[in-house]
Design a protein around this motif. Structure first.
Motif, PDB file in Angstrom:
ATOM      1  N   THR A   1       0.802  -1.229   0.000  1.00 40.15           N
ATOM      2  CA  THR A   1       0.000   0.000   0.000  1.00 40.15           C
ATOM      3  C   THR A   1       0.832   1.275   0.000  1.00 40.15           C
ATOM      4  OG1 THR A   1      -0.097  -0.153   2.407  1.00 40.15           O
ATOM      5  CG2 THR A   1      -1.926  -1.129   1.166  1.00 40.15           C
ATOM      6  N   ALA A   2       2.134   1.178   0.287  1.00 47.15           N
ATOM      7  CA  ALA A   2       3.001   2.367   0.279  1.00 47.15           C
ATOM      8  C   ALA A   2       4.443   1.910   0.123  1.00 47.15           C
ATOM      9  CB  ALA A   2       2.844   3.178   1.556  1.00 47.15           C
ATOM     10  N   ILE A   3       5.260   2.742  -0.518  1.00 50.39           N
ATOM     11  CA  ILE A   3       6.681   2.422  -0.681  1.00 50.39           C
ATOM     12  C   ILE A   3       7.514   3.658  -0.373  1.00 50.39           C
ATOM     13  CG2 ILE A   3       6.422   0.548  -2.352  1.00 50.39           C
ATOM     14  CD1 ILE A   3       6.909   2.547  -4.581  1.00 50.39           C
TER      15      ILE A   3
ATOM     16  N   LEU B   1       2.639   6.477   8.249  1.00 46.99           N
ATOM     17  CA  LEU B   1       1.274   6.988   8.352  1.00 46.99           C
ATOM     18  C   LEU B   1       0.311   5.845   8.015  1.00 46.99           C
ATOM     19  CD1 LEU B   1      -0.797   9.293   8.614  1.00 46.99           C
ATOM     20  CD2 LEU B   1      -0.408   9.795   6.187  1.00 46.99           C
ATOM     21  N   THR B   2      -0.567   5.528   8.979  1.00 53.84           N
ATOM     22  CA  THR B   2      -1.531   4.447   8.770  1.00 53.84           C
ATOM     23  C   THR B   2      -2.946   4.983   8.982  1.00 53.84           C
ATOM     24  OG1 THR B   2      -1.738   3.674  11.057  1.00 53.84           O
ATOM     25  CG2 THR B   2       0.210   2.939   9.816  1.00 53.84           C
TER      26      THR B   2
ATOM     27  N   ASN C   1      -7.171  -5.008   9.510  1.00 53.64           N
ATOM     28  CA  ASN C   1      -7.423  -3.924   8.543  1.00 53.64           C
ATOM     29  C   ASN C   1      -6.503  -2.728   8.780  1.00 53.64           C
ATOM     30  OD1 ASN C   1      -8.780  -2.940   6.289  1.00 53.64           O
ATOM     31  ND2 ASN C   1     -10.221  -1.768   7.537  1.00 53.64           N
ATOM     32  N   LEU C   2      -5.260  -3.007   9.164  1.00 55.09           N
ATOM     33  CA  LEU C   2      -4.260  -1.956   9.387  1.00 55.09           C
ATOM     34  C   LEU C   2      -3.549  -1.674   8.061  1.00 55.09           C
ATOM     35  CD1 LEU C   2      -2.717  -0.074  11.268  1.00 55.09           C
ATOM     36  CD2 LEU C   2      -1.192  -1.976  11.821  1.00 55.09           C
ATOM     37  N   ARG C   3      -3.800  -0.517   7.532  1.00 49.66           N
ATOM     38  CA  ARG C   3      -3.261  -0.156   6.219  1.00 49.66           C
ATOM     39  C   ARG C   3      -2.215   0.951   6.377  1.00 49.66           C
ATOM     40  NH1 ARG C   3      -4.992   0.165   0.734  1.00 49.66           N
ATOM     41  NH2 ARG C   3      -6.859  -1.045   1.273  1.00 49.66           N
ATOM     42  N   VAL C   4      -1.043   0.712   5.826  1.00 52.37           N
ATOM     43  CA  VAL C   4      -0.006   1.750   5.769  1.00 52.37           C
ATOM     44  C   VAL C   4      -0.324   2.652   4.573  1.00 52.37           C
ATOM     45  CG1 VAL C   4       2.440   2.256   5.458  1.00 52.37           C
ATOM     46  CG2 VAL C   4       1.741   0.272   6.818  1.00 52.37           C
ATOM     47  N   ARG C   5      -0.530   3.926   4.856  1.00 52.96           N
ATOM     48  CA  ARG C   5      -0.933   4.857   3.800  1.00 52.96           C
ATOM     49  C   ARG C   5       0.246   5.628   3.212  1.00 52.96           C
ATOM     50  NH1 ARG C   5      -4.385   8.715   6.339  1.00 52.96           N
ATOM     51  NH2 ARG C   5      -4.974   9.389   4.254  1.00 52.96           N
ATOM     52  N   ARG C   6       1.211   6.004   4.030  1.00 52.86           N
ATOM     53  CA  ARG C   6       2.387   6.727   3.560  1.00 52.86           C
ATOM     54  C   ARG C   6       3.623   6.272   4.328  1.00 52.86           C
ATOM     55  NH1 ARG C   6       1.583   9.598  -1.238  1.00 52.86           N
ATOM     56  NH2 ARG C   6      -0.478  10.581  -1.185  1.00 52.86           N
TER      57      ARG C   6
ATOM     58  N   ILE D   1      17.917   1.224   0.416  1.00 50.47           N
ATOM     59  CA  ILE D   1      17.094   0.144   0.971  1.00 50.47           C
ATOM     60  C   ILE D   1      15.617   0.469   0.751  1.00 50.47           C
ATOM     61  CG2 ILE D   1      16.459  -1.079   3.086  1.00 50.47           C
ATOM     62  CD1 ILE D   1      19.281  -0.525   4.109  1.00 50.47           C
ATOM     63  N   LEU D   2      14.882  -0.503   0.258  1.00 45.53           N
ATOM     64  CA  LEU D   2      13.465  -0.313  -0.075  1.00 45.53           C
ATOM     65  C   LEU D   2      12.588  -0.716   1.110  1.00 45.53           C
ATOM     66  CD1 LEU D   2      11.273   0.268  -2.267  1.00 45.53           C
ATOM     67  CD2 LEU D   2      11.378  -2.182  -2.808  1.00 45.53           C
ATOM     68  N   TRP D   3      11.621   0.158   1.437  1.00 51.18           N
ATOM     69  CA  TRP D   3      10.623  -0.120   2.472  1.00 51.18           C
ATOM     70  C   TRP D   3       9.264  -0.240   1.785  1.00 51.18           C
ATOM     71  CZ3 TRP D   3      11.045   1.024   8.138  1.00 51.18           C
ATOM     72  CH2 TRP D   3      12.378   1.133   8.549  1.00 51.18           C
ATOM     73  N   CYS D   4       8.511  -1.246   2.218  1.00 51.07           N
ATOM     74  CA  CYS D   4       7.176  -1.464   1.662  1.00 51.07           C
ATOM     75  C   CYS D   4       6.159  -1.573   2.802  1.00 51.07           C
ATOM     76  CB  CYS D   4       7.120  -2.748   0.829  1.00 51.07           C
ATOM     77  SG  CYS D   4       8.192  -2.743  -0.611  1.00 51.07           S
ATOM     78  N   GLY D   5       5.154  -0.692   2.787  1.00 52.66           N
ATOM     79  CA  GLY D   5       4.045  -0.814   3.729  1.00 52.66           C
ATOM     80  C   GLY D   5       2.943  -1.653   3.116  1.00 52.66           C
TER      81      GLY D   5
END
Length: 988
Positions: A168-170, A223-224, A207-212, A177-181
């Motif tokens: 949902t966010a990168i 930011l979730t 239903n915890l969504r990483v937005r940014r 180093i790559l981070w992925c939410g």
């Protein structure tokens, strides 16, 4: 507005305090708005990034705009975008641009757009995020799926090889180093070792969504939909400060970090700034920003913060170096004419009345009488009372409740505009008016001079220095007035204000001539400071010296801070204008002051501005100059085949070669610096034409007309304010000369002229030769005629007479009939000599005939004569070498006779002296040389015989007369060989 917020405090209380502070604090922040009115393609901005050259790229719902600080360039589907709805964008490490749209991904290299295929269904082909790392990798996020882009091709990336994970966010760490939410799966981190998964602790993961994701050196801000968290790469914990704000899942919309370590939070209404000390500032419409939704936040290389809004374009924030107060803050009028410090309170006098500023709060004061609303000046008198000077309203003081006029205010009312109030060492309040000047003492106005305009005052020991329309004067204790200077320039240059520096020199502000630094004791001008030295304008309205010994100058077009050396030379000039947050470009007199915290307050026609030096990092300078276009006779030259390395976005000819008549060129260029866009100066130097750098100019174009042929290099450089000049841009071009001025043509022309001269000389010589030949031919023809006539006459006259003599001698011989021997012998001798003479005459007559000039004819004649000569001598004669081709060889005149005479002389000598038995002549013709070899077998020549050699000499002379040679080779009793060599020159 500022307030401190500590971790762990109650959310509701903090929110209330935050709201209350917004009501109390009145200062405004500088945000620069760029919308469709300024050229942005569409007002709904969704993303911002910066390319390698410094251009700003903005994605919108109507396409993409590129901004260079001066103008926008737009890209839409017409240029090659797959859709005008551009959601995300990024710049890779090669400088190419990538755009994520609702219809896929597009790549732009400055020449064309290329669509990269994600192999997704149309409804999933929405690229919501793009990030580029420092290693050159580019990642795209489309509907929960992650792709890595290589050479325009997209490769699906699966965290932990699990295709069910919804990303949902990168975000990318500065190290790459790559981070992925994700949705419900926490954070996945990809480094060189592979994937690592960290999860949220102490939080409902359902239903915890990483937005940014905002990834930086310290870790990440996450930011979730259930709050804001922080991670160090090993665990995830809530951010107590931000969690305590009570924001719901729709409040925060964007995250960013600036170079000062500030955290930016975009919201559904306005934007928040969290400083490293955890101080939080809320930017909204009330304090200079907007209440529109923040879509994206980006910090550029100059440390400007750019905020993309939904519906109002983009905003630039360059820090709180300048904040300001205007009508929205509580000023009765934006024209702040005077600032006066009264303890912790600052009095602000405006055209609309008076307010005070204390602890950030503006307090209005009772309205001034109707005829004095327009306040023009103010000051504190020697007793601590606040006075104001008005336009035709006289002078009034504040008694703690209201403004009261001075006792005899009628002397000023409706007669004068009071431009300055000044308190001297004797606590008298001096009044500078448009109708003279005077002072107030014990609340009563005492006029000193009642005519002419007075501009201002300055201390001069026990006296007062006054600037009037007639020059500078001093006023002593008895109010006597006398000139302060003998310099004539003070009558020529209008001094409108004065200030003393630490060395007691006077800084004199002028109306059009900049600043004069005057030493009163020596009555000399130490230094002049003008626009050429860095002032924004030569019209100076106000002067102020701060606690750091900087001299602040308010002008008609911006603010400047000057530092000088001990010998009054300029050390530095820093200018401030709109780009730096100084909207108040026009200063007002008597409107400077400094507070205890070293803040500089500055009154302008647009409000009161506050400068805090330590609020931001130092402004960035100019990094490079970009050449945007090369124009020939006003029309751009485009070279789509070769892109100049200076900047791939502009199709500048990399190698420009022009003809001699293409000599009018102009160049457009830009130096990108958003924080100093209105204060960038340029210089150019055209090597091959100029002798040095041009004078600094704000114009970003230059033209050259009627350039001579040659090779040129254009150097361009720029600087922000009075900063360092950037490294010059070099652009080389060549104007070729016309063919008649080229080196090869000059060489050819010289060779041609030489050849022409040679040809003329040659033809002249040929003409002379031909003329000489023609004359010679005529001469020869005439000679031939004469020879023929002579031969004929000789034959007819001399020949006939010789024949008659011979006949008569024969008759005489018969009649004598041997009777008289002596007479007979004489008659015989006469007969023989007549015969010999006749023979010689025939040879002469033969040689005179023109047809005897043929070589073969001459040789045949020689052979005939020799046979006749040796006929009765008993000597055998032979001759060879006569060839038919000799018939074509014509001899020059007189050659035949001389050749015959040489041979006859030789043959007669053989007969008389050689006692030879055989004589042989050999003729050899080797063009052009004729050789006659005459050989006998006689007794040879004896050098001891007296009289020998006269015949040989004659033969030699005749041969030399023909430009030939004659040699003798003889041996006793072995014969003699005579050799004659004659060059046969053409007859004519």
């Amino acid at each position: 507005m500022r307030t401190s917020i500590y971790n762990g405090t109650v959310s509701l209380l903090l929110l209330c305090m935050f709201t209350l502070a917004g009501k109390l604090y009145a200062q405004q922040y500088n945000f620069f708005n760029l919308s469709v009115n300024e050229g942005l393609i569409q007002s709904q901005a969704g993303g911002i990034t910066q390319d390698k050259q410094g251009h700003l790229w903005i994605s919108t719902q109507g396409g993409v705009s590129r901004y260079d600080g001066k103008r926008f360039v737009h890209f839409t589907t017409k240029e090659g975008l797959p859709s005008n709805i551009v959601i995300s964008l990024a710049c890779d490490n090669k400088g190419n641009m990538w755009f994520g749209t609702d219809k896929g991904l597009s790549f732009y290299n400055g020449k064309k757009f290329v669509t990269a295929t994600l192999n997704l269904e149309a409804r999933d082909n929405i690229v919501g995020q793009l990030v580029a790392d420092s290693t050159g990798s580019l990642y795209a996020l489309a509907r929960g799926k992650l792709f890595k882009l290589n050479n325009h091709k997209a490769e699906r990336v699966l965290p932990a090889a699990d295709s069910s994970i919804v990303i949902t966010a990168i975000g990318v760490h500065p190290s790459g180093i790559l981070w992925c939410g994700t949705l419900n799966k926490g954070i996945f981190i990809l480094d060189k070792k592979g994937w690592t998964n960290i999860t949220f602790t102490g939080t409902d993961k359902n239903n915890l969504r990483v937005r940014r994701l905002l990834v930086n050196h310290a870790g990440a801000v996450i930011l979730t939909n259930k709050g804001i968290y922080r991670s160090n790469g090993q665990s995830i914990i809530p951010d107590t400060l931000l969690q305590s704000q009570g924001w719901d899942e729709t409040t925060i919309t964007a995250l960013a970090n600036d170079k000062q370590g500030n955290l930016w939070l975009g919201s559904a209404s306005g934007t928040y700034l969290v400083k490293p000390d955890r101080t939080l500032i809320y930017f909204q419409k009330k304090n200079g920003f907007t209440d529109a939704r923040t879509q994206f936040i980006f910090c550029d290389r100059e440390n400007n913060t750019w905020i993309a809004s939904d519906g109002q374009g983009i905003f630039r924030y360059s820090g709180d170096r300048f904040t300001f107060y205007n009508e929205a803050s509580g000023l009765p009028d934006p024209v702040a004419m005077s600032l006066v410090k009264d303890g912790q309170r600052i009095w602000i006098a405006t055209y609309g009345g008076v307010v005070s500023l204390e602890k950030g709060r503006i307090t209005p004061y009772p309205q001034i009488p109707a005829n004095g609303l327009q306040v023009m000046s103010a000051a504190m008198d020697g007793n601590g009372r606040y006075w104001i000077g008005t336009y035709r309203g006289g002078a009034l003081y504040y008694n703690g409740k209201q403004f009261i006029p001075c006792y005899n205010n009628e002397a000023l009312v409706n007669k004068a505009a009071i431009g300055e109030l000044f308190t001297d060492v004797h606590k008298r309040l001096w009044v500078a008016a448009s109708t003279g000047f005077g002072y107030i003492e014990n609340y009563r106005y005492q006029p000193v001079k009642t005519t002419g305009i007075t501009w201002g005052f300055a201390p001069a020991g026990d006296e007062v220095l006054v600037a009037t329309g007639e020059g500078l004067f001093l006023i002593n204790k008895t109010d006597s007035i006398y000139p302060a200077s003998k310099l004539p320039l003070f009558k020529e240059k209008q001094v409108t204000g004065m200030m003393q520096d630490k060395d007691k020199n006077y800084w004199l502000q002028t109306n059009g001539d900049g600043i004069l630094i005057w030493n009163k004791e020596k009555d000399t001008i130490l230094t002049t400071i003008t626009k050429e030295d860095g002032l924004p304008s030569n019209v100076v309205y106000s002067l102020f010296r701060d606690s750091k010994d900087r001299y602040w100058v308010g002008t008609g077009y911006g603010l400047a801070a000057i530092t000088i050396t001990k010998d009054h030379h300029i050390r530095s000039v820093e200018r401030f204008g709109k780009s730096q947050g100084m909207f108040g470009m026009e200063a007002n007199k008597n409107a400077f002051l400094e507070t205890a915290d070293s803040a500089i307050y500055y009154g302008t026609t647009s409000g009161v501005f506050v400068y805090r030096e330590n609020s931001t990092v130092p402004p960035a300078g100019v990094q490079e100059v970009l050449l945007q276009s090369v124009n020939l006779f006003g029309k751009p030259l485009r070279d789509t085949g070769s892109v100049n390395s200076n900047d791939q976005w502009y199709t500048i000819p990399a190698s420009l070669n022009l003809t001699h008549d293409q000599h009018n060129l102009s160049f457009d260029f830009i130096a990108i610096n958003f924080g100093a866009a209105d204060d960038i100066s340029y210089q150019y130097y055209l090597q091959g034409s100029d002798t040095g750098w041009s004078a600094p100019s704000m114009y970003n174009s230059v033209s050259f007309s009627s350039l001579s042929p040659g090779k040129y290099t254009l150097l361009l450089r720029a600087r922000a304010g009075n900063g360092e000049w950037c490294t010059p841009l070099h652009y080389t071009f060549t104007i070729h000369p016309p063919f008649y001025e080229s080196a090869w043509f000059r060489v050819l022309a010289i060779v041609s002229l030489v050849l022409l001269g040679i040809s003329i000389q040659y033809f002249r010589m040929q003409w002379k030769r031909k003329r000489a030949a023609d004359l010679e031919k005529v001469k020869q023809e005439e000679q031939q005629r004469m020879r023929m006539k002579t031969a004929e006459d000789f034959h007819d006259e001399v020949g006939n007479k010789l024949t008659r003599i011979g006949l008569l001698a024969g008759v005489l011989e018969k009649k004598l009939d041997n009777k008289e021997e002596e007479t007979m012998a004489l008659a015989i001798a006469i007969k023989e000599n007549a015969a010999a003479l006749y023979t010689d005459a025939r040879d002469i007559i033969w040689s005179l005939k023109p047809d005897s000039d043929n070589l073969l004819e001459v040789l045949e004649r020689i052979e005939y004569l020799c046979h006749d000569l040796f006929q009765y001598t008993g000597i055998k004669f032979s001759m060879d070498g006569l060839l038919p081709e000799m018939n074509t060889v014509e001899l020059p005149p007189d050659y035949n006779r001389n050749l015959i005479m040489i041979v006859k002389e030789a043959m007669n000598n053989i007969i008389k002296h050689a006692s030879a038995k055989e004589v042989h002549i050999k003729a050899i013709y080797d063009k052009p040389m004729l050789t006659l070899l005459m050989q006998d077998d006689g007794k040879g020549l004896d050098d001891n015989v007296p009289g020998r050699g006269s015949g040989l000499v004659n033969m030699k002379n005749r041969a030399e007369r023909l430009n030939g040679s004659f040699t003798v080779d003889s041996k006793i009793n072995q014969g003699t060989q005579l050799t004659v060599r004659i060059p046969l020159i053409n007859k004519y």
